[in-house]
Design an enzyme around this catalytic site. Structure first.
Site, short mmCIF file in Angstrom:
data_model
loop_
_atom_site.label_atom_id
_atom_site.label_comp_id
_atom_site.label_asym_id
_atom_site.label_seq_id
_atom_site.Cartn_x
_atom_site.Cartn_y
_atom_site.Cartn_z
N ASP A 116 -4.03 -0.35 -10.59
CA ASP A 116 -5.15 0.00 -9.71
C ASP A 116 -6.15 0.96 -10.35
O ASP A 116 -7.10 1.38 -9.69
CB ASP A 116 -4.65 0.53 -8.35
CG ASP A 116 -3.52 1.52 -8.44
OD1 ASP A 116 -3.19 1.96 -9.57
OD2 ASP A 116 -2.93 1.85 -7.39
N HIS A 126 -3.03 6.45 -8.53
CA HIS A 126 -2.71 7.49 -7.53
C HIS A 126 -1.60 8.39 -8.05
O HIS A 126 -0.69 7.92 -8.74
CB HIS A 126 -2.26 6.85 -6.22
CG HIS A 126 -3.27 5.90 -5.63
ND1 HIS A 126 -3.16 4.53 -5.76
CD2 HIS A 126 -4.40 6.14 -4.95
CE1 HIS A 126 -4.19 3.96 -5.15
NE2 HIS A 126 -4.97 4.91 -4.65
N ASP A 172 -0.10 4.52 -12.56
CA ASP A 172 -0.81 4.11 -11.34
C ASP A 172 -1.97 5.09 -11.12
O ASP A 172 -1.86 6.27 -11.47
CB ASP A 172 0.17 4.16 -10.16
CG ASP A 172 -0.41 3.61 -8.87
OD1 ASP A 172 -0.09 2.46 -8.52
OD2 ASP A 172 -1.18 4.34 -8.20
N HIS A 222 5.15 6.76 -4.06
CA HIS A 222 4.72 7.70 -3.01
C HIS A 222 5.84 8.09 -2.05
O HIS A 222 5.67 9.01 -1.26
CB HIS A 222 3.55 7.12 -2.20
CG HIS A 222 2.31 6.91 -3.00
ND1 HIS A 222 1.68 7.92 -3.69
CD2 HIS A 222 1.57 5.79 -3.23
CE1 HIS A 222 0.60 7.44 -4.30
NE2 HIS A 222 0.52 6.14 -4.05
C1 SP5 Z 1 1.41 2.35 -4.53
C2 SP5 Z 1 -0.03 2.62 -4.26
O1 SP5 Z 1 -0.89 2.36 -5.09
N1 SP5 Z 1 -0.33 3.13 -3.06
C3 SP5 Z 1 -1.68 3.43 -2.77
C4 SP5 Z 1 -1.87 3.80 -1.36
C5 SP5 Z 1 -3.30 4.23 -1.17
N2 SP5 Z 1 -3.85 3.64 -0.01
C6 SP5 Z 1 -5.18 4.06 0.20
C7 SP5 Z 1 -5.81 3.25 1.27
C8 SP5 Z 1 -7.27 3.51 1.33
C9 SP5 Z 1 -7.82 3.13 2.65
N3 SP5 Z 1 -8.92 2.25 2.53
C10 SP5 Z 1 -10.19 2.84 2.67
C11 SP5 Z 1 -11.09 1.81 3.26
C12 SP5 Z 1 -12.49 2.31 3.32
N4 SP5 Z 1 -13.28 1.39 4.04
ZN ZN Z 2 -1.74 3.33 -6.64
#
Ligand code: SP5
Ligand code: ZN
Length: 333
Positions: free
Chosen positions: A276, A189, A187, A153
């Protein structure tokens, strides 16, 4: 398979990420990489190799030097406290020297804080990727960099999505000095940073399979119409899939990705390996089974390209050992 482990990662441990005004426990924890390391150490045919040294020029090749200097300065504050952005630039290209402003200038979210250990950890993580790439250039069939913090990212001058430096893009750039390179990002994302850092290039083909950004972080990129720019037009391939995607649907997409990579016929392959998309991941939203990760690895390995595996996400610490064993084992079948 040669595995590279960056020991400095353990000093970088953000306590929380800011989501919708709340402090949530940070998902990107040190035990992730410890679990994967322990699991890989059990596999016959896996050997560990130490980090090699790479000068900061390898980071400057893909990232803004002021951005790197900012992260480096944060390591001299003598404070273990993590700092978060509060105000972001409100028009393109805006800069500031104010400490509060700079946190926003160099970030795109509030999930990716910095303290005095972050620069060293992120530098070592990129160095692990470069070490893995150099071993493959010297003839290893496959190397696996246990990168933490992750990298896909990170943008040219912005941290985000738990990432600070673009480990996979940096490894791909290194290998592009020796041949044609393909990057495959599995991944869940979209790898916005990897895409952006390589978007204008025809000598690196970038492919990403990920959750549809209409429904998943990083929200703004990852659509199928993003295909590259200038000389790089046609050398970026995005395959967005719906939330709830299962092994079957994923396998069709993976087939398309691998066909495209086979057609490009790279000399080297860089794989951004996130776990993930697993059914038990707390933030992914896909439904891939553990055993299917062996299948993914086998399918990628069947390209028979010298391959550098770069760790990205995967946040259910309870299943990371199992998934990584199946993935690494599948690659060596
Ligand atoms: C490297 C990688 O996989 N980065 C991923 C970053 C995504 N982060 C998302 C966080 C989501 C926030 N959590 C939501 C909680 C709802 N209660
Ligand atoms: Zn990810």
């Amino acid at each position: 398979m040669i595995v590279i482990y960056p020991p400095g990662h353990a000093q970088h441990r953000p306590p929380s990420e800011i989501f919708n005004g709340n402090r949530d426990a940070h998902a990107e924890v040190p035990s992730r990489i410890e679990r994967i390391k322990d699991a890989l150490a059990q596999i016959p045919g896996v050997e560990f190799s130490p980090l090699q040294r790479f000068p900061v020029q390898w980071l400057k090749a893909l990232h803004n030097h002021r951005y790197i200097a900012y992260l480096s300065r944060c390591s001299t504050t003598g404070s273990n406290a993590y700092v978060y952005p509060s105000v972001f630039p409100y028009a393109p290209g805006q800069t500031t020297k104010h400490a509060v402003g700079m946190r926003g200038q160099y970030s795109f979210d509030m999930y990716t804080p910095v303290n005095m250990a972050t620069y060293q950890a992120a530098y070592e993580s990129a160095t692990a990727a470069l070490t893995a790439a150099s071993l493959v250039r010297q003839g290893a069939k496959v190397s696996y960099a246990l990168c933490r913090p992750p990298g896909h990212h990170a943008e040219y001058a912005k941290m985000g999505g738990y990432c600070y430096f673009g480990n996979a893009a940096i490894a791909a750039h290194y290998l592009s000095g020796f041949g044609r390179v393909a990057v495959l990002d599995i991944d869940v994302h979209h790898g916005n940073g990897t895409q952006a850092l390589l978007y204008g290039r025809a000598d690196v083909f970038t492919v990403s399979i990920h959750g549809d950004p209409d429904y998943l972080f990083p929200y703004f990129t990852g659509r199928a119409h993003e295909r590259g720019v200038g000389k790089g037009m046609g050398y970026n391939l995005n395959i967005p899939l719906p939330l709830g995607t299962t092994d079957r649907t994923y396998h069709t997409a993976l087939g398309h990705a691998l066909d495209a990579i086979g057609g490009y016929n790279p000399d080297y392959l860089v794989v951004s390996v996130g776990y993930d998309a697993h059914v038990r991941d707390p933030i992914g939203g896909f439904k891939l089974s553990s055993s299917y990760y062996r299948n993914i690895a086998q399918s990628i390995a069947a390209l028979h390209k010298p391959s550098v595996l770069i760790q990205e996400g995967g946040y259910n610490v309870e299943v990371l050992g199992e998934i990584s064993s199946l993935f690494a084992g599948g690659f060596m079948l």
